[in-house]
Write a protein that holds these residues in place. Sequence first.
Motif, PDB file in Angstrom:
ATOM      1  N   ILE A  91      43.268  23.910  28.575  1.00 32.62           N
ATOM      2  CA  ILE A  91      43.289  25.354  28.736  1.00 32.62           C
ATOM      3  C   ILE A  91      41.886  25.777  29.154  1.00 32.62           C
ATOM      4  O   ILE A  91      40.904  25.439  28.490  1.00 32.62           O
ATOM      5  N   MET A  92      41.808  26.517  30.253  1.00 30.64           N
ATOM      6  CA  MET A  92      40.502  26.876  30.799  1.00 30.64           C
ATOM      7  C   MET A  92      40.476  28.334  31.226  1.00 30.64           C
ATOM      8  O   MET A  92      41.508  28.906  31.544  1.00 30.64           O
ATOM      9  N   SER A  93      39.277  28.856  31.238  1.00 35.62           N
ATOM     10  CA  SER A  93      39.048  30.134  31.908  1.00 35.62           C
ATOM     11  C   SER A  93      37.665  30.080  32.536  1.00 35.62           C
ATOM     12  O   SER A  93      36.747  29.463  32.005  1.00 35.62           O
ATOM     13  N   GLU A  94      37.577  30.688  33.693  1.00 34.09           N
ATOM     14  CA  GLU A  94      36.310  30.817  34.423  1.00 34.09           C
ATOM     15  C   GLU A  94      36.218  32.247  34.927  1.00 34.09           C
ATOM     16  O   GLU A  94      37.233  32.900  35.157  1.00 34.09           O
ATOM     17  N   TYR A  95      35.021  32.713  35.102  1.00 31.50           N
ATOM     18  CA  TYR A  95      34.845  34.079  35.590  1.00 31.50           C
ATOM     19  C   TYR A  95      33.843  34.100  36.741  1.00 31.50           C
ATOM     20  O   TYR A  95      33.053  33.177  36.925  1.00 31.50           O
ATOM     21  N   SER A  96      33.911  35.177  37.502  1.00 30.77           N
ATOM     22  CA  SER A  96      32.914  35.417  38.537  1.00 30.77           C
ATOM     23  C   SER A  96      32.631  36.914  38.585  1.00 30.77           C
ATOM     24  O   SER A  96      33.516  37.739  38.352  1.00 30.77           O
ATOM     25  N   VAL A  97      31.386  37.231  38.860  1.00 29.49           N
ATOM     26  CA  VAL A  97      30.951  38.618  38.973  1.00 29.49           C
ATOM     27  C   VAL A  97      30.881  38.940  40.466  1.00 29.49           C
ATOM     28  O   VAL A  97      30.138  38.310  41.205  1.00 29.49           O
ATOM     29  N   HIS A  98      31.690  39.907  40.894  1.00 33.36           N
ATOM     30  CA  HIS A  98      31.747  40.256  42.308  1.00 33.36           C
ATOM     31  C   HIS A  98      30.872  41.452  42.661  1.00 33.36           C
ATOM     32  O   HIS A  98      30.489  41.607  43.815  1.00 33.36           O
ATOM     33  N   LEU A  99      30.582  42.279  41.677  1.00 37.85           N
ATOM     34  CA  LEU A  99      29.730  43.442  41.906  1.00 37.85           C
ATOM     35  C   LEU A  99      29.030  43.770  40.592  1.00 37.85           C
ATOM     36  O   LEU A  99      29.661  43.764  39.529  1.00 37.85           O
ATOM     37  N   ASN A 100      27.730  44.030  40.675  1.00 35.74           N
ATOM     38  CA  ASN A 100      26.967  44.394  39.486  1.00 35.74           C
ATOM     39  C   ASN A 100      25.885  45.376  39.914  1.00 35.74           C
ATOM     40  O   ASN A 100      24.846  44.981  40.427  1.00 35.74           O
ATOM     41  N   THR A 101      26.179  46.675  39.749  1.00 31.56           N
ATOM     42  CA  THR A 101      25.230  47.721  40.100  1.00 31.56           C
ATOM     43  C   THR A 101      24.985  48.586  38.865  1.00 31.56           C
ATOM     44  O   THR A 101      25.586  48.373  37.812  1.00 31.56           O
ATOM     45  N   GLU A 102      24.148  49.591  39.032  1.00 38.14           N
ATOM     46  CA  GLU A 102      23.903  50.525  37.928  1.00 38.14           C
ATOM     47  C   GLU A 102      25.156  51.310  37.575  1.00 38.14           C
ATOM     48  O   GLU A 102      25.328  51.721  36.438  1.00 38.14           O
ATOM     49  N   ASP A 103      26.023  51.531  38.561  1.00 39.38           N
ATOM     50  CA  ASP A 103      27.195  52.384  38.366  1.00 39.38           C
ATOM     51  C   ASP A 103      28.481  51.627  38.095  1.00 39.38           C
ATOM     52  O   ASP A 103      29.370  52.144  37.424  1.00 39.38           O
ATOM     53  N   MET A 104      28.601  50.424  38.654  1.00 35.94           N
ATOM     54  CA  MET A 104      29.867  49.692  38.567  1.00 35.94           C
ATOM     55  C   MET A 104      29.635  48.208  38.346  1.00 35.94           C
ATOM     56  O   MET A 104      28.613  47.663  38.761  1.00 35.94           O
TER      57      MET A 104
END
Length: 128
Positions: A68-81
């Motif tokens: 059982i696995m989970s992986e994540y990725s961050v597609h946008l990281n700004t001050e607002d969103m």
Amino acid sequence: MLYVDKNQINEVHKGISYNLNYPIIQTEGINHNKVNKLNKDMYEDVETFKEVIELQNEFDYININKNIMSEYSVHLNTEDMISIVIEFSQIAGLYGISYINSYNYDLKEGKYITLDDLFKKDSYYIKG
């Protein structure tokens, strides 16, 4: 400013090998309550996935090892969103099942961003 750190659940329990990676957002200068809701929601989704797998395992007739696995990725990281995707996967023998949750969050408003937020009213952005 936001920092995204990795949390992990790595354990083996009743023939199930868990390698669950999920994000935790650390804040600097942003309302912590707004970010805490997102962190809580992502953690609860990981725990729910784990609980469903364990419940399913109780009713399986064939005793087979599962990964059982989970992986994540961050597609946008700004001050607002911030926009994060977590992929949840189960591999049992030759078969695998995956699903993806996306978390698109407005940090100023402290709420999830939906399609209705992105399009004008009556714009018919969903076509059949």
